[in-house]
Each structure stands twice: as C-alpha cells, then as structure tokens.
Design an enzyme around this catalytic site. Structure first.
Site, PDB file in Angstrom:
ATOM      1  N   ASP B 314       0.849  -1.184   0.000  1.00 56.37           N
ATOM      2  CA  ASP B 314       0.000   0.000   0.000  1.00 56.37           C
ATOM      3  C   ASP B 314       0.883   1.232   0.000  1.00 56.37           C
ATOM      4  OD1 ASP B 314      -2.753  -0.210  -0.104  1.00 56.37           O
ATOM      5  OD2 ASP B 314      -2.780  -1.231   1.844  1.00 56.37           O
ATOM      6  N   SER B 388     -11.601  24.557   3.490  1.00 53.86           N
ATOM      7  CA  SER B 388     -11.658  24.931   4.894  1.00 53.86           C
ATOM      8  C   SER B 388     -11.053  26.329   4.993  1.00 53.86           C
ATOM      9  CB  SER B 388     -10.898  23.938   5.763  1.00 53.86           C
ATOM     10  OG  SER B 388      -9.528  24.007   5.469  1.00 53.86           O
ATOM     11  N   LYS B 399      -8.956  27.744   1.764  1.00 52.37           N
ATOM     12  CA  LYS B 399      -7.995  26.914   1.011  1.00 52.37           C
ATOM     13  C   LYS B 399      -8.702  25.610   0.683  1.00 52.37           C
ATOM     14  CE  LYS B 399      -5.585  24.120   4.460  1.00 52.37           C
ATOM     15  NZ  LYS B 399      -6.017  24.467   5.820  1.00 52.37           N
ATOM     16  N   ASP B 522      -5.710  -4.721   5.423  1.00 51.66           N
ATOM     17  CA  ASP B 522      -6.358  -4.601   6.713  1.00 51.66           C
ATOM     18  C   ASP B 522      -7.863  -4.540   6.588  1.00 51.66           C
ATOM     19  OD1 ASP B 522      -6.308  -2.165   5.520  1.00 51.66           O
ATOM     20  OD2 ASP B 522      -5.304  -1.104   7.147  1.00 51.66           O
TER      21      ASP B 522
END
Lengths: 567, 691
Positions: B314, B388, B399, B522
């Site tokens: 990953d 945000s 931004k 996972d």
C-alpha cells in the site's frame, strides 16, 4: 602420456560439440514435425505404418499411457525374443541343428537385447540359430529408440506447462526409427566400407601363413553390422574381439569414426534438450558438465595406461606403457579414449581388454558406469539420468538461494525429489547387493577367475555393466555360469525399467506445473557455477556410494601393484 | 547472540536474546533425554537410525565387558557413548528451539484465564462462563472486562488494551463498523462499553491457534522440509546398503571388521548434522517471525514468503508517511510570497489535520510568517464545500481543491488568473496535491502538498529488486500522480485507482504468469485479494474478514513487515540448504578417516588414503565419531539464528554459500578430525596398535 595423445581427446570433444549442433537441429525438426529433406521418401512410409498398425499419431498421452506403451512394446519384444531363443531347436532357419539354449542364458540374452545392454554370455555362432541372430539384429535397431522416446517425454515435462500430456509414444518411436536409425545406419555403413571394412556375403577365406599353418579369415556384412551397433550404442559386435578386430576397425581413422558414430546421437540429444526447453545455453551447460567429467576421467585412464605396470617395466620388455590387451595400431591413448568413451556412453563396444588394464585404468570405465552412465549416455537415457542428477543438485544448492528450488522454471518439490532419489538409488542398490551376494555365495565365488581385489573389480564391473545397460565385460568372470547369467539378467532389468517409471512420473508432475518466471532471484542453471555444481554432485554421490567397494577393488590393487604385488 | 535480521525484532528481543538462558538450557537438557523415546524418534528417520546404532553398540560393549575383554570394551564403549551423545545433541537442538517458543506460549496461556461473559439474551444480560460461548453469541463488554472471545464489535466504541497478544501497551480503539471492528479474546477493555458478536468457538480462537502454533502441537512440516526429509531418508537408505554390503566385500578380502566399526562408518555417513538440526531450523524460523511480532498461521506460508517474487505494498503508510506534507508555496504573479505564507498560515491555524499542521510548520519555519487569529471563526472542511478556512470579520480566508476555491472566488465576484491552471497542473504532474488559497475575491496562490516517502524505503526496495522481487505499489491516486510517486519510491509497477476488484484481478493475472504474490491488507475490502495472495499478511488492527483471509497476522500492524517476513522465509530455506550441503560434504573426510582404518591390515597400501596421518585405526574411527557428534552442538546457534541473509542476486548468494558451506564442509572435517585425533592420542583414550 604424449601431447598428440592428449590433443586427440580434446579435438575429439571439440568435434563432437560441433557435430551436436546439426544433429540436435535435425532431430528437433523431426520431432517438431517440420520438413526435412528425407520427407518425400519417409512420410509415405510413416503414414503406411500408422495405417497398418491402426495408430493415431496425433493423440497426446498422459505419462502413465506413455509409460505403459513403452513398457508394453519392450515386454512384447522380450516375450518374442525369449520364446525364439528357447524354442530355436524346433523353429526353422536352424541348419546347424543348434540345441536348446540353457534357460538362464536365454533369459539373460533376451533381457540383454531388449534393454539395449547387449551383454553376451554366449558364443553367437555356436549357440544361436540364424533366426535368433536375425531377431537380435532387429532388437539392436529397436532397443535404443525406446531411450529416445523416454528422453522426449521427460524433456517435454520440463518444456511444457499446465498440461498432463507428454507426446505420443508411437509417433516418437516411428519417427526415430525412420528419420534417425535407418538413415544413420546407412550412412555409417557407407563410410565404414570406404574406410576399409568388408561388406560381403562371401564364404570365410582360408589362407596359408608363412609358417605353413592355415587360418580361416571370417568376413561378411561387417560394415553394416558395425554401423548399426555403434550408432545405436549397442556394442554387440560381429566379431568376438569387437572393435579391436582389423575388419571391424581396420585403422585408427575407422575406430575414430566409430567413436563419432556412437557419440553422435547422445550429443545430439544434449543439444536437442537445449532446443526443446527453448534455451540452448541449458543444453551447452549440460554438455560442458559432461565434457568436464569425461576429459579428466579419460586422462586419468590414459595416464595410468601410459605409466604402465612398474613391475613389468623393470624387465624392459616394451616401453613403460601398459600394452597388454591392447591393439598395437591404437596404443594407450586411443584405447583409453575408446574404452572410456564407450562406458561413458552406455555402449559397451571395446577396443582393448579392460581386464588387462592397470587397476586405475580399469577403475575409470567402472566409475563411468557406476555414476549411472550420465556422461552423454546412450540414446537419451544418459541425458535423462543427468537431468535426474540436475534435479538433485538444484534441490540441494537451490535451497541456498532462499527459494523453493527451480530447474528450467519448474519448482522442484517433494514429489520430484522422491522420484529422482528413487531413480538414483535403485541402480546403486542392485550393483552393491548383487555384487555382495556374489562374493558371499559359492556359485558367485566359483566363477571368479582372479581372486583378490581384481576379482572384486570383475564382479563389480559385471553388475555395473548390466545395471548401466552397457554390455561391455571386464573379462575374467565366467558370466555364462547360471548364477551370473540369472543375476546380471535381473540387473539389466532393474537398471533400466525402475528408472523409467519414476522419471516419467516426475515429468508428468513437472508438466502440470506452471513455469516460474526468471528473475534475479532465480538460480541460473546455464553458468559455470551450475556446471561445477552438477559435475561435483555426480562425482561426489557416485564416490560416496561406491568408494568402499572401489577401495577394496581397484584402489587396493593399484596400491599393491605400486608396492610390488600383483593379483 | 542477536545479529542482523533480528535487530528489528522490537520489544520481544529481550525474550530471544538470551540464547543460552540457564533455565532454558536446563529444560532443553531434560527434554533431550525425554525425546529418546523411540516412538518420538521415529519422526526423524536419520536420528532413529543413529539411536538404533547406539543401542547396538551398547550391547556390543556390554558383551565385551562380560567377556572380560577390557581393551575392546574401552573402545566400543567410547564409540557407543559418543553415538548416544550424537542423538542427545540432536534432541537438545530441537528442545532448545521449542523452549524458546514455549516461554511466549506460556505468557499467552496466562492471559487466557477463565472469564465470566455478559451474554446478551432476549431477557437482558445473563452471566455465563466465557468457555460456554459459541459462534454467533452476543456479549456486552464494559470497561475493566476481559473480552471473552474473538469477535466483531457490533455496537459502541471502546479503548482496548491488547498488550497480552501484541506486547504493545498503548490501548487501541475498537468500534462498530469499518475496519477496526475486530477484537481478540483475552484483551482488556479500558473504557466505554461495546457489544461483541463472537466469531470463534472455544479452542479455535486466535489465541488458541497462536498457542498451539508456538508449542508446535500443530506444526506441520513445510513443503521444502518434506522434500528435504525425503532426500535425507534416501541418503540414509543408500548408506545403509553401502555399509551392509561392505561386510561381505570385507570378508571376501579376508579383512576382519567388527560390527561396531561398520556402525561407526554408517553413523558418520548418514546426514546426522542436518538430520539432527532440521526440525530446530523450522521451529526457530517460526520463532524468529514471532520476534518480528508476526504469527504465521501455517508453515507453508512462511516458506511461500521466501519464494515470493511480487510484493504488493500500500502506498499510504507503507511507502509514504500516512499524510501529505506542505513543501512549497507558489504565489500567483503580483502576490508577495510573504502574503501567501501569512494567509496560508492563517487558514490553517485552527486546522489540526496533519496537512494543516504541516502548512503551519512550513509557513512559520521557512517563511517566518506570523498571524494573529484573534476573533477568527474556523470554517471546517466538508465534503460539500471541499474547502476549509476562517472568517475574520469581512475577511473570508479559504484553502481547498482548485475548482472549489475558484467557484468561491467567482461567487465573491473575483477573477481567476490564467496562470493558476498551469501551476495546479504542474504540481499534479509532479505527484503532489495542489491546495489553492484565496481571500475573498482574490486568488493568492497554491500550496504544494506532497506525499513524503519514508526514509530508507528506496534502499529497502532496491535490495528486494536485487533479490529478484518485484514491488508493486497500490494506491487510490490517479495514474499520473501514482506514476510520479512510483518513480520517486522506486517500485517496479503500480496499481492506480485501486479497487478491491482491481487488486484481486491484478493478483490473479500475476499468478497466471507464475508469480507468487505477497500482499498486506487490513480492510474488509482487502479480503478478496488477500484470499488469493500466496502470502497474505493481515494487520492485527484489521477486520475479522481480513484476518480470516490472511495466512499471517502482523500483531504490530506495520505493513513494512512484509519485507522482514520475506527475508525470514528465505533465511529458513538457506539455513536448511547450507547445513545439508555441509553435512553431505563432510562425508568425504570421514571416508578418508575410516576406510583406511578398516582395511589397512589386509591391504597395507591403503595407508596412502590416510592423508590425515591419523595415529591408528582406533583413534581414526573414534575421532571421526567424535567430530560427527560435536559438530551438532557447534551448529545449534547457527540453526537457531539462521544463516545471515543478504539481499543479493541468486548467483552471488549461491556462490558465497557454496564456498562457505560446500567447500568449508569439505575441508573443515579434515582439520577437525586431525585435531581430535591429536587429543585422543595425547590422552591415550584408546589403545593404539603400533605399526
């Protein structure tokens, strides 16, 4: 040892390497079914055979079917031959009214010619009728072909993937016979005639010698018989003296040509192997391994023969070289090359008497056979034996690269190890156990002409030759005695067929496997390291198994000879 | 005794470090006698043969004693003693390996105390013994309770102390739904309460499986171990025939060879070194994985790990730090860098995401910006606005993603400068994520967020490539970004916009080409891919589905472990191969010691084979036997620790190992036997016949 003597060996190996290429390519074309220049003549013959026998050459076979067909053909050959020998006194073509052949001699001979051993415990002209002799010649033609089929099936296991099918036995058999055996024998005959061997049907010539005695000169279709037996690595010669006879090998050129003939198909198989697995380097690595073993072994033999017997040398009878049992035209160098060569290739033709060699000189042919005749070997069989060693070598060493070992991209796992161990231990067991029984039991001991270490060498040689399907004899042993006729017969049987089934089973398992792609983590099996590893495995395994027996035979004799004692 | 590969063993290192722990040694010594039971010995044919030989020589020695033949008794008795020691040493090696795992198993077992479970039934909560729970039962676990069995959280959230199985003291969060719902029996809930659906009955829980694996009760032989055992049995059989047939050959040669001498030869020839250490290598391999805090659920998986040639990793968390980091501010023309930095800082002061913190750090650190957030109101990120920022009076600072901020600026009546497009595209091409900063109707510039590659990962991947292993990066990024990161990290291939189906499809396509694939996963959506991977490492924090699909479980949940696992797998195979080669190569020297000793009386010439110049036949045979016995304990540390593995190409690896263990195995016994012979002679251990 002389420089030309050594050069002769090296040049021979180089010439064989060059001849391997066209031979391997030709065989590859034949088995791939591609066009060859012989097709116009042979394809109709091939079609006729398939139609006549009702065979379907396109039906691919599972390893069990392939093995069954192979065994069935050999069994049929054995039954016919055994019956012919046992019943020759009531069958036609027996003008000399030769009597019934003793049971164990018949058994021995039948096994011998079916298994491509051609160990002969009889005198041909005084034992067998014309019909029997003719059928033996047919067997000499057919028995090596089985080896090629076996080889093809095993290599297909490596070269194919995700399949159960290993080819069609009948197609492999017929194509080998038509495209390889017959044309090869014809070419061989023509060359041998050109080099001076007689090819006629004339009666034996009676001549008067200078001393006034009369001598019968035997002749006949010698060139063609020799051609067949040398090309097919049979070794059952026309003359009792085999290749040392002036008509079988009138000169050194003829003998060398016969050596080439005998090596031709075995080296071709090595190159063919590289072509079949689509990586010619793999074939060359095997060739290099075989040469790496053959050259030093032959040089040791040559050295021992050239150095000769120190006990005789002090009488200044001849030079220092050991010339006993050798043809003066050939000398120690060519004799060593020939006898080492014919035991490396499971062939059994001889140009000098092994019994008369120095102990070390006799040890080399013995060792060649004990390691399983994997140095070239006879048609295909030696190559497969070497592949079994390669599987073991790769398994042992391959673990050391931290992966499940692979050979030619196929994982070597429990089943492959089991089968190659089986194929390797059965021949060793047969040699050791039969030899041990022979020196324990009265019938075995009684037939040994030279007691002491030399006698042990003779016994070991007989069983090694039988198990290896070699057929050459050390001499000095009454091999026609029922004990040896029977046991060597079993040895020939156990030496050939118990090796076929496990290795065919291994090929079946390998064929089903997916090939693992090559990466930097793959142990390369085409480099110098693999060559050394493989040669080391063959020599160490062979030495570990036979060292004690050899120590009591040839080694003890050699040390005793140096200390001034002969047996 | 800890070296190289084990250095990453982490906190469990202490348990493995004291290889020669006194208690462990005592236990192993007792066990090696217990293992003399022939029924136990039968599982190891090589050592069984040696045990039978020991018994035979003992009988022979006693026969000489009762016959009053003391000189013979002395010789045969010593041979017999050393043969028994050979067997004991082999048993000791196995006991040592088992003992090291035992300590960990005991600790686990202590945690499996009987608990009372609060079972949820129709009428409410019922107190039942934990052992009575069956699959499908639902239990309530509150703060201070021990979770009674493996299961899934179906309601609630709790902090759980899993130190009993992982050794990690920091509690982890377990909650219903998502990828963190799996709980393990024997772990302790520290806060809150959860409802758990039990997924494993008694005796089949994760803890039970771990204990039985460690104790070796269910330790199956791995495929290569089986193949090797067959080869060793074959060799033993061959040498048995060699020695048995030697008796008639000797008699034919008029040599007198006693049964004891033949037995001595047999024991020297059969591969006792590897035969004695084989199971210890396998057991200690599993223990080494445990030291990495990885539990292999089958021996087959450990071995497959050595064979793996494709590793799927990953991107996030394995190759790169989990979070993007701000690396650069790109002001638009006409905007000062200071202004952009100040506004960027202002926009992120209240943003406590890792990205936000990295923007603050960059603005303050590199650009020395300062801002006063007094009176500001934080505008959090939402999936709708994809922005945000803060509102400070009329000043609206934002931004966010390029198109979202552009929309905002336009809504405020501003214009989008043409250069913005180019800057955004450039950052995206380089594998980064652009965040556009704006104040009201003015676009100021772009923050370049970048995936930060973990330190040392490039070297690690390069070493895998040298070992012939391809690495594949899995990422949800678009192919353009993925390619850039892939190049930066140094993986061989990448799988962009990965979905569970695409991951599984990729694994299947690799397997069709003959590759063996390892993967870490996972989430539940990893389960299909894990089920198809040859080595599937599930994170302990993962879902039950992922853990069921995996064949190894990483207790630390550190995906980088995969590389340690691969190396451990290779190490086990190398150790086996090396010791086998060593063992077989040893035979050559032993022949040169024993054969001349056996036959020199009948054929004095064979003295030439006594190239070590051993004193007498008796000392030669005794020395060979002593060497054969002593080499086993000398190699125990190597067997338990494993041969050092270096990630180099197969050819180099093989050449090095062949030199050390092949050539070394050929030469070492010549030296060793000669030295022992000197000692045996000096101590007058046996009567030496003078020649």
């Amino acid at each position: 040892m002389t420089v030309p003597g050594v050069l002769q060996l090296l040049v021979f190996m180089a010439v064989m390497a060059l001849l391997a290429i066209p031979m391997g390519r030709y065989m590859h074309r034949v088995f791939e079914g591609r066009r060859t220049f012989l097709d116009p003549v042979l394809v109709p013959c091939e079609r006729f055979i398939y139609r006549f026998c009702g065979m379907d050459p396109t039906a691919e076979m599972h390893w069990t079917t392939y093995g069954l067909a192979l065994l069935a053909l050999n069994l049929a050959g054995f039954v016919v031959l055994f019956a012919l020998i046992l019943l020759q006194q009531v069958l036609p073509l027996n003008p000399a009214h030769l009597p019934k052949v003793p049971f164990w001699v018949a058994w021995n001979t039948a096994v011998s010619f079916v298994s491509n051993t051609n160990w002969q415990v009889y005198g041909g002209e005084s034992t067998l009728s014309y019909l029997t002799q003719m059928w033996l010649t047919v067997q000499q033609f057919l028995s090596p072909i089985t080896g090629i089929c076996f080889f093809l099936a095993v290599v297909r296991g490596f070269s194919r993937q995700n399949t159960d099918l290993l080819g069609n036995f009948w197609r492999d058999f017929v194509r080998t016979l038509l495209w390889i055996s017959i044309p090869g024998a014809i070419v061989g005959t023509v060359v041998l005639v050109g080099l001076g061997s007689p090819q006629n049907f004339s009666p034996y010539t009676v001549v008067h010698t200078l001393q006034g005695a009369s001598q019968t000169i035997a002749q006949g279709p010698i060139a063609s018989m020799t051609s067949i037996m040398q090309l097919g690595d049979n070794g059952g010669g026309y003359m009792n003296m085999n290749a040392a006879h002036p008509f079988e090998a009138p000169n050194a050129a003829s003998l060398l040509f016969q050596l080439l003939l005998g090596f031709l198909i075995p080296v071709g198989c090595v190159y063919l192997f590289g072509l079949m697995v689509k990586d010619r380097r793999q074939g060359w690595a095997i060739y290099a391994t075989m040469a790496l073993m053959f050259i030093p072994l032959t040089l040791i033999m040559y050295h021992a023969e050239a150095a000769g017997n120190p006990i005789l040398a002090q009488f200044h009878l001849s030079g220092t070289a050991n010339m006993e049992g050798k043809e003066v035209r050939f000398g120690p160098a060519l004799s060593s090359l020939f006898n080492s060569g014919t035991t490396a290739v499971s062939w059994g033709s001889i140009a000098a008497a092994n019994d008369s060699m120095t102990p070390i000189g006799g040890l080399i042919p013995l060792f060649n056979m004990m390691t399983g005749e994997v140095i070239f070997g006879s048609w295909g069989v030696g190559m497969v034996g070497m592949l079994a060693y390669a599987v073991l070598a790769v398994f042992l060493a391959g673990l050391m690269v931290g992966r499940t070992p692979e050979y030619l991209g196929k994982k070597i796992q429990a089943f492959e190890v089991k089968m190659s161990v089986l194929a390797m231990i059965v021949p060793s067991f047969v040699i050791l156990i039969f030899a041990a029984l022979s020196v324990m039991l009265k019938p075995g001991l009684g037939a040994i002409a030279n007691p002491g270490p030399h006698g042990l060498s003779e016994v070991l040689y007989a069983f090694a030759s039988g198990v290896g399907n070699n057929g050459s004899a050390f001499g000095g042993l009454n091999s026609a005695a029922p004990w040896y006729a029977a046991t060597v017969g079993f040895a020939m049987l156990f030496g050939r067929y118990p090796m076929y089934l496990p290795l065919l089973a291994m090929a079946g398992s390998l064929g089903r496997k997916q090939r693992v792609p090559v990466s930097a983590g793959t142990f390369p099996t085409h480099g110098a390291m693999f060559v050394g590893l493989l040669a080391g495995t063959v020599v160490i395994v062979g030495a570990l198994v036979f060292f004690p027996a050899l120590a009591l035979g040839p080694l003890a004799e050699q040390f005793a000879m140096q200390a001034g004692r002969l047996f | 005794m800890q070296t190289g590969a084990q250095a990453t063993g982490g906190r469990n290192r202490a348990a493995g470090a004291d290889l020669w722990n006194r208690e462990l040694l005592g236990h192993a010594a007792r066990d090696s006698f217990r293992k003399l039971n022939p029924r136990w010995m039968l599982h190891n044919p090589v050592m069984f043969v040696v045990e039978v030989c020991s018994a035979l020589t003992t009988v022979d020695a006693l026969r000489h004693l009762f016959a009053g033949n003391l000189a013979q008794f002395n010789f045969v008795g010593q041979i017999s003693a050393w043969l028994w020691l050979t067997v004991l040493f082999a048993n000791f090696a196995e006991a040592m390996a088992e003992g090291r795992g035992q300590a960990q198993a005991d600790a686990l077992r202590r945690s499996r105390t009987e608990v009372t479970a609060k079972k949820v039934v129709a009428s409410g909560i019922q107190q039942v013994p934990g052992a009575s729970l069956v699959k499908g039962d639902i239990v309530l676990v509150e703060a201070g309770d021990v979770i009674p069995g493996d299961g899934e959280v179906i309601a609630g959230i709790a902090a759980v102390d899993e130190s009993a199985i992982t050794g990690e003291s920091a509690p982890v969060v377990r909650e219903a739904g998502g990828d963190r719902c799996a709980v393990t029996g024997g772990t302790l809930v520290i806060s809150d309460q959860i409802r758990v659906r039990i997924t494993a009955g008694r005796g089949e829980s994760f803890l039970d499986r771990m204990i039985s694996l460690i104790e070796g009760a269910t330790r199956q032989k791995t495929p290569n171990e089986i193949a090797l055992a067959i080869l060793l049995a074959g060799l033993t059989l061959i040498f048995l025939v060699v020695v048995v047939t030697l008796a008639p050959f000797a008699r034919y040669s008029h040599a007198t060879v006693s049964v004891t001498v033949l037995i001595a030869l047999l024991v020297c020839l059969v591969p006792t070194t590897i035969g004695g250490l084989l199971s210890a290598i396998g057991i200690s391999g599993m223990n080494r994985l445990l030291q990495h805090n990885v539990v292999a659920l089958s021996g087959r998986a450990i071995e497959a790990a050595g064979d793996v040639n494709v590793i799927m990793l990953d991107k996030t968390g394995t190759l790169t730090l989990g979070n993007r980091q701000a690396v650069e501010f790109r002001p638009l023309p006409g905007v000062a860098m200071e202004e952009l930095a100040t506004i960027a800082l202002l926009s992120s002061l209240s943003d406590d995401t890792p990205e936000g913190r990295s923007i603050v750090a960059l603005a303050r650190g590199t650009h020395g910006a300062a801002a006063d957030p007094a009176g500001a109101e934080f505008v959090p990120f939402t999936a709708q606005t994809r922005m945000s920022g803060i509102n400070r009076g009329a000043e609206l600072v934002r931004k966010g993603a390029g198109d979202a901020v552009a929309e905002f600026v336009r809504s405020q009546g501003g214009e989008i400068p043409g250069e913005l497009e180019g800057i955004i595209a450039g950052i995206a091409r380089s594998g980064g994520t652009p965040l556009v900063v704006a104040v009201n109707d003015r676009c100021l510039g772009v923050i370049h967020l970048k995936d930060v590659v973990k330190t040392g990962i490039r070297e690690r991947l390069a070493s895998l490539r040298r070992a012939g292993i391809r690495t594949v990066m899995i990422t949800g990024d678009n192919p353009l970004t993925a390619e850039t990161i892939a190049r930066e990290v140094g993986v061989d291939d990448f799988l962009a916009q990965a979905t569970p189906e695409r991951k599984m499809e990729y694994i299947l396509s690799q397997k069709r080409e003959g590759y063996l694939v390892a993967m870490v996963g996972d989430g539940t959506n990893d389960a299909p891919a894990l089920a198809h991977a040859d080595v599937a490492v599930a994170m302990n924090t993962g879902t039950m589905a992922a853990r069921e699909a995996g064949n190894m479980i990483d207790l630390d949940s550190n995906p980088q472990k995969l590389m340690d696992i691969v190396e451990t797998g290779k190490q086990i195979l190398i150790t086996r191969g090396a010791l086998t080669t060593f063992s077989v190569a040893n035979d050559v020297a032993k022949y040169f010691a024993i054969l001349p000793a056996m036959f020199v009386v009948v054929y004095p010439g064979l003295q030439a084979l006594n190239i070590m110049h051993l004193t007498s036949p008796e000392t030669a045979i005794l020395s060979a036997i002593i060497f054969n016995a002593l080499i086993i304990p000398l190699l125990i540390p190597l067997a338990l620790r494993g041969v050092t593995y270096r990630p180099v190409g197969a050819a180099t690896l093989l050449r090095n190992n062949l030199l050390v263990y092949g050539l070394g195995g050929l030469i070492l016994p010549f030296v060793g036997i000669k030295l022992i012979d000197l000692v045996v002679t000096a101590l007058h251990l046996v009567q030496t016949t003078v020649r």
